[in-house]
Motif scaffolding. Structure first.
Motif, PDB file in Angstrom:
ATOM      1  N   ILE A   1       0.873  -1.174   0.000  1.00  0.00           N
ATOM      2  CA  ILE A   1       0.000   0.000   0.000  1.00  0.00           C
ATOM      3  C   ILE A   1       0.910   1.224   0.000  1.00  0.00           C
ATOM      4  N   GLU A   2       0.663   2.148  -0.923  1.00  0.00           N
ATOM      5  CA  GLU A   2       1.398   3.404  -0.956  1.00  0.00           C
ATOM      6  C   GLU A   2       0.478   4.513  -0.473  1.00  0.00           C
ATOM      7  N   ILE A   3       0.934   5.269   0.516  1.00  0.00           N
ATOM      8  CA  ILE A   3       0.123   6.305   1.156  1.00  0.00           C
ATOM      9  C   ILE A   3       0.679   7.667   0.759  1.00  0.00           C
ATOM     10  N   LEU A   4      -0.175   8.501   0.158  1.00  0.00           N
ATOM     11  CA  LEU A   4       0.249   9.768  -0.421  1.00  0.00           C
ATOM     12  C   LEU A   4      -0.561  10.923   0.151  1.00  0.00           C
ATOM     13  N   PRO A   5      -0.070  12.159  -0.037  1.00  0.00           N
ATOM     14  CA  PRO A   5      -0.953  13.305   0.190  1.00  0.00           C
ATOM     15  C   PRO A   5      -2.133  13.204  -0.768  1.00  0.00           C
ATOM     16  N   ALA A   6      -3.303  13.604  -0.325  1.00  0.00           N
ATOM     17  CA  ALA A   6      -4.495  13.495  -1.168  1.00  0.00           C
ATOM     18  C   ALA A   6      -4.356  14.277  -2.476  1.00  0.00           C
ATOM     19  N   SER A   7      -3.527  15.323  -2.463  1.00  0.00           N
ATOM     20  CA  SER A   7      -3.356  16.161  -3.655  1.00  0.00           C
ATOM     21  C   SER A   7      -2.238  15.683  -4.569  1.00  0.00           C
ATOM     22  N   SER A   8      -1.619  14.551  -4.240  1.00  0.00           N
ATOM     23  CA  SER A   8      -0.508  14.039  -5.040  1.00  0.00           C
ATOM     24  C   SER A   8      -1.026  13.063  -6.098  1.00  0.00           C
ATOM     25  N   GLY A   9      -0.135  12.303  -6.708  1.00  0.00           N
ATOM     26  CA  GLY A   9      -0.520  11.327  -7.718  1.00  0.00           C
ATOM     27  C   GLY A   9       0.261  11.504  -9.008  1.00  0.00           C
ATOM     28  N   LYS A  10       0.515  10.401  -9.689  1.00  0.00           N
ATOM     29  CA  LYS A  10       1.268  10.454 -10.941  1.00  0.00           C
ATOM     30  C   LYS A  10       0.567  11.301 -12.007  1.00  0.00           C
ATOM     31  N   GLY A  11      -0.759  11.176 -12.076  1.00  0.00           N
ATOM     32  CA  GLY A  11      -1.495  11.905 -13.100  1.00  0.00           C
ATOM     33  C   GLY A  11      -1.374  13.408 -12.957  1.00  0.00           C
ATOM     34  N   ARG A  12      -1.508  13.905 -11.728  1.00  0.00           N
ATOM     35  CA  ARG A  12      -1.384  15.346 -11.479  1.00  0.00           C
ATOM     36  C   ARG A  12      -0.001  15.840 -11.872  1.00  0.00           C
ATOM     37  N   ALA A  13       1.020  15.079 -11.460  1.00  0.00           N
ATOM     38  CA  ALA A  13       2.404  15.488 -11.745  1.00  0.00           C
ATOM     39  C   ALA A  13       2.704  15.436 -13.239  1.00  0.00           C
ATOM     40  N   LEU A  14       2.179  14.433 -13.918  1.00  0.00           N
ATOM     41  CA  LEU A  14       2.411  14.313 -15.355  1.00  0.00           C
ATOM     42  C   LEU A  14       1.763  15.479 -16.100  1.00  0.00           C
ATOM     43  N   THR A  15       0.564  15.869 -15.674  1.00  0.00           N
ATOM     44  CA  THR A  15      -0.111  17.023 -16.271  1.00  0.00           C
ATOM     45  C   THR A  15       0.717  18.291 -16.071  1.00  0.00           C
ATOM     46  N   GLU A  16       1.309  18.431 -14.876  1.00  0.00           N
ATOM     47  CA  GLU A  16       2.135  19.602 -14.595  1.00  0.00           C
ATOM     48  C   GLU A  16       3.364  19.642 -15.493  1.00  0.00           C
ATOM     49  N   LEU A  17       4.046  18.519 -15.629  1.00  0.00           N
ATOM     50  CA  LEU A  17       5.240  18.481 -16.482  1.00  0.00           C
ATOM     51  C   LEU A  17       4.880  18.755 -17.934  1.00  0.00           C
ATOM     52  N   ALA A  18       3.810  18.150 -18.403  1.00  0.00           N
ATOM     53  CA  ALA A  18       3.377  18.371 -19.795  1.00  0.00           C
ATOM     54  C   ALA A  18       3.058  19.848 -20.020  1.00  0.00           C
ATOM     55  N   GLY A  19       2.386  20.481 -19.041  1.00  0.00           N
ATOM     56  CA  GLY A  19       2.043  21.891 -19.163  1.00  0.00           C
ATOM     57  C   GLY A  19       3.266  22.777 -19.254  1.00  0.00           C
ATOM     58  N   LYS A  20       4.318  22.423 -18.520  1.00  0.00           N
ATOM     59  CA  LYS A  20       5.549  23.212 -18.556  1.00  0.00           C
ATOM     60  C   LYS A  20       6.136  23.245 -19.960  1.00  0.00           C
ATOM     61  N   TYR A  21       5.983  22.135 -20.680  1.00  0.00           N
ATOM     62  CA  TYR A  21       6.543  22.047 -22.032  1.00  0.00           C
ATOM     63  C   TYR A  21       5.504  22.332 -23.119  1.00  0.00           C
ATOM     64  N   GLY A  22       4.288  22.692 -22.722  1.00  0.00           N
ATOM     65  CA  GLY A  22       3.255  22.999 -23.704  1.00  0.00           C
ATOM     66  C   GLY A  22       2.783  21.789 -24.489  1.00  0.00           C
ATOM     67  N   ILE A  23       2.807  20.620 -23.840  1.00  0.00           N
ATOM     68  CA  ILE A  23       2.425  19.370 -24.511  1.00  0.00           C
ATOM     69  C   ILE A  23       0.962  19.066 -24.226  1.00  0.00           C
ATOM     70  N   GLU A  24       0.204  18.807 -25.268  1.00  0.00           N
ATOM     71  CA  GLU A  24      -1.221  18.517 -25.148  1.00  0.00           C
ATOM     72  C   GLU A  24      -1.460  17.058 -24.768  1.00  0.00           C
ATOM     73  N   THR A  25      -2.656  16.808 -24.221  1.00  0.00           N
ATOM     74  CA  THR A  25      -3.031  15.454 -23.783  1.00  0.00           C
ATOM     75  C   THR A  25      -2.828  14.421 -24.872  1.00  0.00           C
ATOM     76  N   GLN A  26      -3.203  14.764 -26.103  1.00  0.00           N
ATOM     77  CA  GLN A  26      -3.118  13.790 -27.195  1.00  0.00           C
ATOM     78  C   GLN A  26      -1.688  13.417 -27.567  1.00  0.00           C
ATOM     79  N   ASP A  27      -0.721  14.142 -27.012  1.00  0.00           N
ATOM     80  CA  ASP A  27       0.682  13.843 -27.292  1.00  0.00           C
ATOM     81  C   ASP A  27       1.408  13.226 -26.092  1.00  0.00           C
ATOM     82  N   ILE A  28       0.630  12.800 -25.081  1.00  0.00           N
ATOM     83  CA  ILE A  28       1.215  12.138 -23.911  1.00  0.00           C
ATOM     84  C   ILE A  28       1.034  10.632 -24.041  1.00  0.00           C
ATOM     85  N   TYR A  29       2.130   9.893 -23.891  1.00  0.00           N
ATOM     86  CA  TYR A  29       2.135   8.434 -23.966  1.00  0.00           C
ATOM     87  C   TYR A  29       2.565   7.898 -22.598  1.00  0.00           C
ATOM     88  N   ALA A  30       1.646   7.266 -21.885  1.00  0.00           N
ATOM     89  CA  ALA A  30       1.939   6.733 -20.549  1.00  0.00           C
ATOM     90  C   ALA A  30       2.101   5.223 -20.630  1.00  0.00           C
TER      91      ALA A  30
END
Length: 286
Positions: free
Chosen positions: A201-230
């Motif tokens: 079990i991994e216990i995180l802050p409620a506001s954390s998560g891979k998805g949130r962080a990935l969205t933040e990184l993509a936004g920094k580089y101006g990358i749209e959702t359709q260009d993200i490969y997870a």
């Protein structure tokens, strides 16, 4: 620009917990083609750096707890609430459940952690003699082989100091203990839970998560959702799949990821990451 986000355990790492030459070479080919590649993992940043061996790419670590750009520069951090973390740590200690605390510099673990898990395995062996105990123990030992792990005598004391805390990871062979821990976690609104394996079990802050962080990184580089490969295999990769236009499940992934995927690649022991990258670069993956 395209962005490929790659999980580590069960995805980029093989069963020996290393990055194969084939996967490493494929990542370099993607970078040479102008694709941004990031690691998106539950592991700590310093542990990831050790595994990458000089490969300079962004790192999303601790399930989104830290986001580092190329050159290891910090973009953001999401810290655990000290009071909520202390409460769940006290609970885990009271139930004799092994756990680790992720900080900036170390993975803190209790001094008696290994013996605690060995005792659980002995009980499991008695109740389930047909289980492959060697494989189970090998999975547990992965925790103790991570770079930066540091046993301490009073692990709960970390919550009384000023250290940045990003995540707790629980590991147990006792599935009933884990079930009760999951129920207890539901009472802590400032915390969230996910998993990277059956016994974890991994216990995180409620506001954390891979998805949130990935969205933040993509936004920094101006990358749209359709260009993200997870690319992933476990429950803690589901939030990545929720924000990625392309969702690549490993052959060894859980069924839920496969059902949400746009492509299923080979397993982590068959260089599945390299296989997908080559499909993408050659135009065979549309």
């Amino acid at each position: 620009m395209k962005l490929i986000a790659i999980d580590l355990d069960g995805t980029l790492l093989n069963k020996e917990s290393i990055i194969s030459n084939e996967n490493r070479a494929a990542i370099k080919r993607a970078l040479d083609a102008g694709i941004l590649v990031t690691i998106c993992t539950g592991r700590a940043t310093f542990d990831v750096k050790e595994l990458l061996e000089g490969l300079d790419i962004p790192i999303i670590a601790a399930n989104g707890g830290t986001v580092h750009d190329k050159g290891y520069s910090l973009i953001s951090r999401t810290l655990m609430d000290q009071e909520a973390g202390k409460a769940i740590a006290d609970y885990l200690l009271s139930k004799n459940i092994y756990f680790e605390v992720y900080t900036d510099d170390h993975l803190l673990s209790p001094f008696d952690g290994e013996s605690k898990l060995q005792a659980e395995l002995d009980i499991l062996r008695s109740a389930n003699p047909d289980e492959n105990m060697d494989e189970l123990w090998k999975g547990a030992m992965t925790q103790f082989k991570q770079f930066g792990i540091k046993p301490i005598p009073h692990i709960e004391s970390i919550f009384d100091g000023s250290e940045n805390i990003y995540k707790l990871l629980c590991f147990s062979f006792d599935m009933e203990k884990l079930r009760h821990a999951k129920e207890e976690l539901k009472h802590h609104k400032k915390l969230a839970q996910t998993s990277s394996g059956k016994h974890i079990i991994e216990i995180l802050p409620a506001s954390s998560g891979k998805g949130r962080a990935l969205t933040e990184l993509a936004g920094k580089y101006g990358i749209e959702t359709q260009d993200i490969y997870a690319i992933g295999d476990s429950p803690n990769d589901l939030s990545m799949f929720e924000v990625a236009g392309h969702r690549i499940a490993m052959e060894n992934a859980i069924d839920e990821l496969k059902e949400k995927s746009t492509y299923v690649t080979k397993s982590n022991d068959e260089n599945g990451v390299a296989h997908f990258i080559d499909q993408l670069l050659s135009g065979q993956y549309a």
